[in-house]
Design a protein around this motif. Structure first.
Motif, PDB file in Angstrom:
ATOM      1  N   HIS A  55       5.297   3.456 -13.346  1.00 56.26           N
ATOM      2  CA  HIS A  55       4.760   4.648 -13.237  1.00 56.26           C
ATOM      3  C   HIS A  55       3.299   4.845 -13.336  1.00 56.26           C
ATOM      4  CE1 HIS A  55       4.516   9.137 -13.629  1.00 56.26           C
ATOM      5  NE2 HIS A  55       4.027   8.884 -14.858  1.00 56.26           N
ATOM      6  N   LYS A  56       2.782   4.178 -14.432  1.00 58.08           N
ATOM      7  CA  LYS A  56       1.223   4.039 -14.672  1.00 58.08           C
ATOM      8  C   LYS A  56       0.453   3.347 -13.543  1.00 58.08           C
ATOM      9  CE  LYS A  56       1.432   4.008 -19.687  1.00 58.08           C
ATOM     10  NZ  LYS A  56       1.127   3.462 -20.977  1.00 58.08           N
ATOM     11  N   ARG A  57       0.963   2.418 -12.881  1.00 57.16           N
ATOM     12  CA  ARG A  57       0.451   1.625 -11.917  1.00 57.16           C
ATOM     13  C   ARG A  57       0.436   2.637 -10.601  1.00 57.16           C
ATOM     14  NH1 ARG A  57       0.304  -4.025 -12.861  1.00 57.16           N
ATOM     15  NH2 ARG A  57      -0.939  -3.954 -10.637  1.00 57.16           N
ATOM     16  N   LEU A  58       1.376   3.491 -10.244  1.00 55.72           N
ATOM     17  CA  LEU A  58       1.344   4.302  -9.284  1.00 55.72           C
ATOM     18  C   LEU A  58       0.449   5.387  -9.348  1.00 55.72           C
ATOM     19  CD1 LEU A  58       5.267   4.606  -8.771  1.00 55.72           C
ATOM     20  CD2 LEU A  58       3.630   3.668  -7.097  1.00 55.72           C
ATOM     21  N   LEU A  59       0.216   5.849 -11.010  1.00 50.84           N
ATOM     22  CA  LEU A  59      -0.834   6.963 -11.147  1.00 50.84           C
ATOM     23  C   LEU A  59      -2.249   6.252 -10.886  1.00 50.84           C
ATOM     24  CD1 LEU A  59       0.665   8.713 -13.970  1.00 50.84           C
ATOM     25  CD2 LEU A  59       0.620   9.451 -11.571  1.00 50.84           C
ATOM     26  N   GLN A  60      -2.412   5.108 -11.231  1.00 54.59           N
ATOM     27  CA  GLN A  60      -3.695   4.360 -10.958  1.00 54.59           C
ATOM     28  C   GLN A  60      -3.966   4.067  -9.652  1.00 54.59           C
ATOM     29  OE1 GLN A  60      -3.857   0.748 -12.989  1.00 54.59           O
ATOM     30  NE2 GLN A  60      -5.832   0.217 -12.291  1.00 54.59           N
ATOM     31  N   LEU A  61      -2.799   3.728  -8.968  1.00 53.93           N
ATOM     32  CA  LEU A  61      -3.179   3.554  -7.433  1.00 53.93           C
ATOM     33  C   LEU A  61      -3.392   4.876  -6.478  1.00 53.93           C
ATOM     34  CD1 LEU A  61      -3.100   1.357  -5.157  1.00 53.93           C
ATOM     35  CD2 LEU A  61      -0.588   1.905  -4.839  1.00 53.93           C
ATOM     36  N   ASP A  63      -4.902   7.515  -7.825  1.00 50.13           N
ATOM     37  CA  ASP A  63      -6.371   7.916  -8.136  1.00 50.13           C
ATOM     38  C   ASP A  63      -7.395   6.971  -7.486  1.00 50.13           C
ATOM     39  OD1 ASP A  63      -5.548   9.567 -10.094  1.00 50.13           O
ATOM     40  OD2 ASP A  63      -5.695   8.455 -11.765  1.00 50.13           O
ATOM     41  N   GLU A  64      -6.935   5.606  -7.385  1.00 49.05           N
ATOM     42  CA  GLU A  64      -7.704   4.732  -6.351  1.00 49.05           C
ATOM     43  C   GLU A  64      -7.928   5.107  -5.067  1.00 49.05           C
ATOM     44  OE1 GLU A  64      -6.374   0.853  -7.086  1.00 49.05           O
ATOM     45  OE2 GLU A  64      -7.240   0.837  -9.215  1.00 49.05           O
ATOM     46  N   VAL A  65      -6.889   5.462  -4.394  1.00 55.65           N
ATOM     47  CA  VAL A  65      -6.820   5.857  -3.009  1.00 55.65           C
ATOM     48  C   VAL A  65      -7.397   7.156  -2.856  1.00 55.65           C
ATOM     49  CG1 VAL A  65      -5.104   6.826  -1.256  1.00 55.65           C
ATOM     50  CG2 VAL A  65      -4.488   4.697  -2.452  1.00 55.65           C
ATOM     51  N   SER A  66      -7.283   8.130  -3.782  1.00 59.60           N
ATOM     52  CA  SER A  66      -7.837   9.596  -3.756  1.00 59.60           C
ATOM     53  C   SER A  66      -9.671   9.403  -3.788  1.00 59.60           C
ATOM     54  CB  SER A  66      -7.726  10.235  -4.916  1.00 59.60           C
ATOM     55  OG  SER A  66      -8.266  11.547  -4.835  1.00 59.60           O
ATOM     56  N   VAL A  67      -9.881   8.303  -4.374  1.00 59.18           N
ATOM     57  CA  VAL A  67     -11.514   8.049  -4.584  1.00 59.18           C
ATOM     58  C   VAL A  67     -11.971   7.256  -3.499  1.00 59.18           C
ATOM     59  CG1 VAL A  67     -13.235   6.486  -5.734  1.00 59.18           C
ATOM     60  CG2 VAL A  67     -11.539   7.768  -7.070  1.00 59.18           C
ATOM     61  N   ARG A  83      -8.756  -4.268   0.398  1.00 61.85           N
ATOM     62  CA  ARG A  83      -7.910  -5.396  -0.039  1.00 61.85           C
ATOM     63  C   ARG A  83      -7.607  -5.085  -1.363  1.00 61.85           C
ATOM     64  NH1 ARG A  83      -4.655  -9.250   1.127  1.00 61.85           N
ATOM     65  NH2 ARG A  83      -5.265 -11.287  -0.136  1.00 61.85           N
ATOM     66  N   ILE A  84      -8.542  -4.610  -2.251  1.00 60.55           N
ATOM     67  CA  ILE A  84      -8.121  -4.399  -3.570  1.00 60.55           C
ATOM     68  C   ILE A  84      -6.578  -3.429  -3.685  1.00 60.55           C
ATOM     69  CG2 ILE A  84      -8.437  -3.384  -5.689  1.00 60.55           C
ATOM     70  CD1 ILE A  84     -11.596  -3.891  -5.069  1.00 60.55           C
ATOM     71  N   ILE A  85      -6.640  -2.564  -2.894  1.00 62.26           N
ATOM     72  CA  ILE A  85      -5.327  -1.709  -2.919  1.00 62.26           C
ATOM     73  C   ILE A  85      -4.256  -2.426  -2.328  1.00 62.26           C
ATOM     74  CG2 ILE A  85      -4.488   0.254  -1.767  1.00 62.26           C
ATOM     75  CD1 ILE A  85      -7.026   1.595  -2.001  1.00 62.26           C
TER      76      ILE A  85
END
Length: 447
Positions: A55-61, A63-67, A83-85
């Protein structure tokens, strides 16, 4: 002196009953202990830990996609970010595979334990035949009496539900904060995204639909729709699976067609603006019948008085249907009221009708949305593409208006096409540029 011989009397006792199988009871106790030992708490804890980590990794991902979506670097770092994503997604896939393996182990363990427990229950039933004094039966009867007594005590001590507060008398106090977004997802219909729509839960659902969610997407040029989509859970809606479509009328469009995104559901009925008609429509989800309530003469419809911001207007938002603790409300306006918002309650009955109209000084085109909470009308406005602000309130009980609320909240996308409050879970349901978004409404007595 004469010796007297003592006489002895003896009798033989024959037990016609079978001896109690003590060894069998010991075997059952041993098997029960083994069952307890086989329930591996460590595995259960591992599964919970994996779920939390995923769950935490999905929320973090997210946020990264949104940025990444909001960045405009001329393609300088886009490939690196992607590549990081991609690596993050690979790690998430590993977590999911591990979670699936753990779930399979838990299922096998559960099946084995079930078989053992059923076998132990069968053997215990056989041992109950030796209970000639019916002690076990009396114990079960006593347990039943104790449960009934406890239930009676709870009913006697239970506090009756509070009555529905009159408009303006909110038990939560005034709105002080909008927290979130708590959850969001993009909607998809037949492979296309539709910018306008609304969604939420029925504050007064029919039996069996307490956890259901509804969604209306304007699929025809962002102006109208002809069906409502039902989901049995929030997860089903977020992933867009397992839905049921309920058509309002097969002839589309007509006067019963949904016009505009400001739609609500209350009491297993959908309330919306009638297509090309100065009326409020109510679609009964059970009978599939439409009844209407006519608006006062010269009311603004057909995109005459929409919500707006900075030269951009949300099309066909003349009528805003809303729900709160007391039922369904309607915000609209007319040229006779100089484009200022007017408010009335939609009274239920065999045929809906509009109650007494309250006039405000809020110019409708200066707001982007309105919603009701405990008889208080709140209005929002556009601050920038990332921020929306609840800036206005009108208390229907006292008539007091305020323009200084300054309650800001973060947006997923630039525009919020519809916003509605659900009193059953104290949440705001927003439809924002094809995204369904959920917020917590925080009141002064809840902090």
């Amino acid at each position: 002196m004469q010796n007297v011989k003592a006489s002895h009397c003896a009798c033989e006792l024959t037990n016609v009953e079978k001896p109690f199988p003590k060894d069998k009871l010991l075997s059952i106790e041993t098997s029960a202990a083994e069952c307890n030992k086989n329930i591996q708490l460590a595995k259960v804890s591992e599964e919970a830990s994996l779920r939390l980590g995923l769950h935490k990794r999905l929320l973090q991902l997210q946020d990264e996609v949104s940025v990444l979506e909001q960045e405009d670097d001329g393609g300088l770092y886009g490939a690196v970010s992607l590549r990081i994503i991609e690596l993050e997604l690979a790690q998430l896939l590993q977590l999911i595979n591990k979670l699936n393996e753990t779930n399979i182990m838990q299922e096998n363990l559960g099946r084995n334990i079930t078989v053992n427990v059923l076998h132990l229950r069968k053997e215990l039933k056989q041992l109950e035949k030796f209970d000639h004094m019916q002690i076990i039966q009396k114990l079960e009867e006593n347990k039943g009496l104790q449960r009934s007594l406890a239930q009676c005590q709870e009913e006697l001590q239970a506090t009756p539900p509070p009555p529905t507060p009159p408009p303006g008398s909110c038990p939560h106090g005034r709105l002080v904060q909008v927290d979130g977004p708590k959850s969001s997802s993009i909607t998809e219909h037949d492979g296309y995204h539709y910018h306008y729509g609304s969604w939420g839960q029925d504050p007064k659902p029919s039996h069996g639909k307490e956890g259901w969610y509804w969604l209306v997407a304007l699929t025809k040029s962002d102006t109208h729709a002809n069906y409502v989509r039902l989901y049995t859970s929030l997860n089903a809606l977020m992933v867009g699976k397992g839905h049921t479509d309920v058509s309002i009328d097969y002839y589309n469009p007509n006067t019963h067609t949904i016009q505009g995104p400001n739609v609500v559901m209350y009491g297993d009925a959908l309330y919306y603006g009638c297509y090309n008609t100065p009326s409020v429509c109510r679609f009964n989800m059970t009978s599939r019948k439409v009844t209407t309530a006519a608006l006062p003469p010269k009311s603004g419809v057909n995109n005459k008085f929409p919500f707006c911001h900075l030269g951009y207007c949300y099309v066909y938002t003349d009528l805003d249907l809303m729900t709160d603790d007391s039922g369904v409300w309607l915000a609209y306006t007319s040229a006779e009221n100089y484009g200022n918002v007017m408010l009335c309650q939609v009274e239920s009955g065999h045929v809906p009708k509009l109650g007494r109209t309250l006039k405000t000084s809020l110019y409708k085109r200066s707001a982007t949305n309105t919603f009701m909470a405990c008889g208080v009308l709140y209005a929002t406005r556009y601050v920038d593409k990332e921020t929306e602000e609840v800036f206005y309130s009108f208390d229907t009980r006292t008539g007091v208006e305020r323009y200084d609320l300054d309650i800001r909240f973060k947006k997923i996308k630039a525009n919020v096409e519809s916003l509605n409050y659900n009193p059953s879970d104290l949440k705001l349901y927003a439809y924002s540029d094809s995204h369904v978004v959920q917020y917590d409404a925080i009141f002064e007595r809840g902090i």
